[in-house]
Design a protein around this motif. Sequence first.
Motif, mmCIF file in Angstrom:
data_model
loop_
_atom_site.group_PDB
_atom_site.id
_atom_site.type_symbol
_atom_site.label_atom_id
_atom_site.label_comp_id
_atom_site.label_asym_id
_atom_site.label_seq_id
_atom_site.Cartn_x
_atom_site.Cartn_y
_atom_site.Cartn_z
ATOM 1 N N LEU A 112 49.215 -21.847 37.580
ATOM 2 C CA LEU A 112 48.569 -21.017 36.563
ATOM 3 C C LEU A 112 47.499 -20.142 37.208
ATOM 4 C CD1 LEU A 112 47.532 -23.027 33.392
ATOM 5 C CD2 LEU A 112 49.062 -21.076 33.565
ATOM 6 N N PHE A 113 46.934 -20.651 38.289
ATOM 7 C CA PHE A 113 45.820 -19.947 38.925
ATOM 8 C C PHE A 113 46.246 -19.266 40.227
ATOM 9 C CE2 PHE A 113 44.071 -23.288 36.220
ATOM 10 C CZ PHE A 113 43.405 -22.469 35.321
ATOM 11 N N ARG A 114 47.582 -18.998 40.352
ATOM 12 C CA ARG A 114 48.025 -18.297 41.560
ATOM 13 C C ARG A 114 47.360 -16.922 41.607
ATOM 14 N NH1 ARG A 114 53.637 -19.069 38.716
ATOM 15 N NH2 ARG A 114 53.390 -17.602 37.008
ATOM 16 N N ARG A 115 46.992 -16.542 42.865
ATOM 17 C CA ARG A 115 46.242 -15.291 43.004
ATOM 18 C C ARG A 115 47.014 -14.278 43.825
ATOM 19 N NH1 ARG A 115 41.950 -16.518 46.274
ATOM 20 N NH2 ARG A 115 42.437 -18.725 46.379
ATOM 21 N N LYS A 116 46.773 -12.995 43.561
ATOM 22 C CA LYS A 116 47.325 -11.953 44.421
ATOM 23 C C LYS A 116 46.346 -11.776 45.562
ATOM 24 C CE LYS A 116 49.656 -8.338 42.910
ATOM 25 N NZ LYS A 116 50.134 -7.150 42.158
ATOM 26 N N SER A 117 46.869 -11.610 46.807
ATOM 27 C CA SER A 117 45.898 -11.487 47.898
ATOM 28 C C SER A 117 45.345 -10.069 47.930
ATOM 29 C CB SER A 117 46.560 -11.832 49.236
ATOM 30 O OG SER A 117 47.311 -10.733 49.665
ATOM 31 N N ILE A 118 44.095 -9.985 48.388
ATOM 32 C CA ILE A 118 43.442 -8.667 48.464
ATOM 33 C C ILE A 118 44.256 -7.765 49.401
ATOM 34 C CG2 ILE A 118 41.365 -7.462 49.269
ATOM 35 C CD1 ILE A 118 40.662 -8.903 46.804
ATOM 36 N N ALA A 119 44.768 -8.378 50.491
ATOM 37 C CA ALA A 119 45.536 -7.568 51.455
ATOM 38 C C ALA A 119 46.765 -6.967 50.770
ATOM 39 C CB ALA A 119 45.947 -8.443 52.634
ATOM 40 N N ASP A 120 47.477 -7.759 49.972
ATOM 41 C CA ASP A 120 48.652 -7.226 49.257
ATOM 42 C C ASP A 120 48.251 -6.102 48.308
ATOM 43 O OD1 ASP A 120 50.247 -8.949 50.530
ATOM 44 O OD2 ASP A 120 50.552 -10.338 48.839
ATOM 45 N N LEU A 121 47.136 -6.326 47.621
ATOM 46 C CA LEU A 121 46.697 -5.312 46.655
ATOM 47 C C LEU A 121 46.329 -4.015 47.356
ATOM 48 C CD1 LEU A 121 44.546 -7.472 44.244
ATOM 49 C CD2 LEU A 121 46.542 -6.123 43.628
ATOM 50 N N GLN A 122 45.704 -4.176 48.552
ATOM 51 C CA GLN A 122 45.308 -2.955 49.255
ATOM 52 C C GLN A 122 46.532 -2.190 49.738
ATOM 53 O OE1 GLN A 122 42.383 -4.707 51.886
ATOM 54 N NE2 GLN A 122 40.702 -4.036 50.568
ATOM 55 N N THR A 123 47.571 -2.934 50.153
ATOM 56 C CA THR A 123 48.809 -2.248 50.554
ATOM 57 C C THR A 123 49.394 -1.539 49.342
ATOM 58 O OG1 THR A 123 49.157 -4.209 51.890
ATOM 59 C CG2 THR A 123 50.992 -2.662 51.789
ATOM 60 N N GLU A 124 49.380 -2.241 48.205
ATOM 61 C CA GLU A 124 49.920 -1.663 46.968
ATOM 62 C C GLU A 124 49.168 -0.375 46.606
ATOM 63 O OE1 GLU A 124 50.054 -3.421 42.575
ATOM 64 O OE2 GLU A 124 50.541 -4.899 44.096
ATOM 65 N N ALA A 125 47.844 -0.419 46.785
ATOM 66 C CA ALA A 125 47.021 0.737 46.398
ATOM 67 C C ALA A 125 47.273 1.924 47.307
ATOM 68 C CB ALA A 125 45.546 0.361 46.426
ATOM 69 N N SER A 126 47.479 1.636 48.607
ATOM 70 C CA SER A 126 47.591 2.762 49.529
ATOM 71 C C SER A 126 49.029 3.256 49.644
ATOM 72 C CB SER A 126 47.065 2.359 50.905
ATOM 73 O OG SER A 126 47.823 1.261 51.344
ATOM 74 N N GLY A 127 49.982 2.421 49.254
ATOM 75 C CA GLY A 127 51.392 2.791 49.419
ATOM 76 C C GLY A 127 51.824 3.882 48.447
ATOM 77 N N GLU A 128 53.097 4.255 48.537
ATOM 78 C CA GLU A 128 53.657 5.286 47.658
ATOM 79 C C GLU A 128 53.935 4.642 46.304
ATOM 80 O OE1 GLU A 128 54.478 8.331 46.132
ATOM 81 O OE2 GLU A 128 53.721 8.640 48.162
ATOM 82 N N HIS A 129 53.189 5.015 45.298
ATOM 83 C CA HIS A 129 53.429 4.398 43.997
ATOM 84 C C HIS A 129 53.838 5.411 42.951
ATOM 85 C CE1 HIS A 129 49.431 5.954 43.494
ATOM 86 N NE2 HIS A 129 48.951 5.135 44.395
ATOM 87 N N GLY A 130 53.884 6.678 43.343
ATOM 88 C CA GLY A 130 54.404 7.676 42.411
ATOM 89 C C GLY A 130 53.351 8.370 41.567
ATOM 90 N N LEU A 131 52.205 7.719 41.323
ATOM 91 C CA LEU A 131 51.167 8.400 40.545
ATOM 92 C C LEU A 131 50.552 9.497 41.425
ATOM 93 C CD1 LEU A 131 49.443 5.302 38.937
ATOM 94 C CD2 LEU A 131 50.754 7.042 37.729
ATOM 95 N N LYS A 132 50.060 10.531 40.775
ATOM 96 C CA LYS A 132 49.600 11.687 41.543
ATOM 97 C C LYS A 132 48.111 11.584 41.855
ATOM 98 C CE LYS A 132 49.984 16.669 40.827
ATOM 99 N NZ LYS A 132 50.684 17.585 39.919
ATOM 100 N N ARG A 133 47.772 11.675 43.138
ATOM 101 C CA ARG A 133 46.352 11.592 43.515
ATOM 102 C C ARG A 133 45.728 12.977 43.448
ATOM 103 N NH1 ARG A 133 44.608 6.885 45.071
ATOM 104 N NH2 ARG A 133 46.069 5.380 45.973
ATOM 105 N N SER A 134 45.007 13.252 42.366
ATOM 106 C CA SER A 134 44.462 14.596 42.267
ATOM 107 C C SER A 134 43.005 14.626 41.812
ATOM 108 C CB SER A 134 45.323 15.427 41.312
ATOM 109 O OG SER A 134 45.323 14.833 40.040
#
Length: 479
Positions: free
Chosen positions: A3-25
């Motif tokens: 129930l308390f499984r966590r997403k790692s900060i490293a994974d989240l940072q990869t997710e944030a910097s990767g290609e996600h399709g939203l437009k950075r403007s």
Amino acid sequence: MDLFRRKSIADLQTEASGEHGLKRSLGAFNLVMLGIGAIIGTGIFVLTGTVAAQNAGPAVVLSFVLAGLASIFAALCYAEFASVVPIAGSAYTYGYATLGEFFAWIIGWDLILEYALGAVTVAIGWSGYVVSFLRDIGIVIPPQFTAARGHAVTLADGSTVTALFNFPAMLIVALVTALLVVGIRESANVNNVIVVIKVTVVLLFIGLAAPHVMPENWTPFIPPNTGAREHFGWSGIVAGAGVVFFAYIGFDAVSTAAQEAKNPQRDMPIGIIGSLIVCTILYIVVSGIATGVVPYRDLDVPDPIALVADRAGLGWFSTLIKVGAIAGLSSVILVMLLGQARVFYSMSNDGLLPPWINKIHPRFRTPWITQIVTGIAVVIPAAILTVREAGSLVSIGTLLAFVIVSVGIIVLRVRQPELPRPFKTPLVWFVAPMGALTSFYLMYFLPWRTWERLLIWLVIGLVLYFAYGRTHSKLARTK
Ligand code: ALA
């Protein structure tokens, strides 16, 4: 326990910097403007008067200071998180990284109260201002279509009709949703124009009304307590702070635009803290002037700022104030709907909501399905609820998110002290606990009825989590 499984900060940072399709403007300026767009709204244009008359007297200024402090503490925590994990899910994602999936779901579910229900509340308020403004210029919308279902609307001749639904409230939600689907850049541009209009109106108010202040209206500054907890004296100031807190809601919505910011590590803290500081100063000055021009007892009207302008002999200006309020409320709706769709988008990316809703539009590069789902979820209650019904839950939902984010910052400092933090909350061992405590203190002063509704909402959320999210969570499938 999973129930308390966590997403790692490293994974989240990869997710944030990767290609996600939203437009950075979005740059720092646009983010500050988004924050101001979300913050200045019903709170200053309506609640200032109610709180001065019913709770705090001229010391409504102190209610604004107190609510501003609670918000600044929380904003500093949000700023650190948003710079470390610049993900559209905001508090929901921060919760996922620090307290685990179960809490993340609770925050995500709770944020619906802040963003979606916030948009509902403000859309209903917007409708009221538009109907009154149109009436001023001779256009009358049939009253059956201007208020909550079943609500009695009094006509000019004194007779009453029963309302069917609130058409203007539905219309503004539909229009803003369409704009948000078309593009983040376009939405930010419209927001910028609106913010310029509303800040100009507020500054004009300050400049024009200040010379009419009569200092005797400020004495007694804190009227004595009348015996009722919420009525004057210190407890009245605190109760008032719980109400005017609504005026500050919105700076955190900046963090949901993290994946659309060009340089989120640097600009998120600027957007969150910058917008909050500007608005805090404006609020304190406006409430001081309002109670200085008009005795606080007279301020208990739906449009106190326009009343102050009238009393200051600036009758012509009160129509302009209505325009400012209409503009102001439109951008609050815009940023709330933007925030809600981003939170749904992140929850769907994580598997806690169905995958079909997180699609990015190939041309507009906006999360168009979550945006439309959000629009529909907001349009229906906006058509049939009253401001009071919707608004009571917005503040408690937001305060709960602030408590959890402030606690989350401490958890992350203890668990991962070495993590690079582009923005560090200053005096974190003071600021973060104070963020949690002041927000909780304000929650404590909200009526029990509101607490009851919050609990019912959370229970519904838990049922949904155990019925769907727990088993569909991506994290559950990768572990
Ligand atoms: N802060 C926003 C307002 O006052 C929600 O309308």
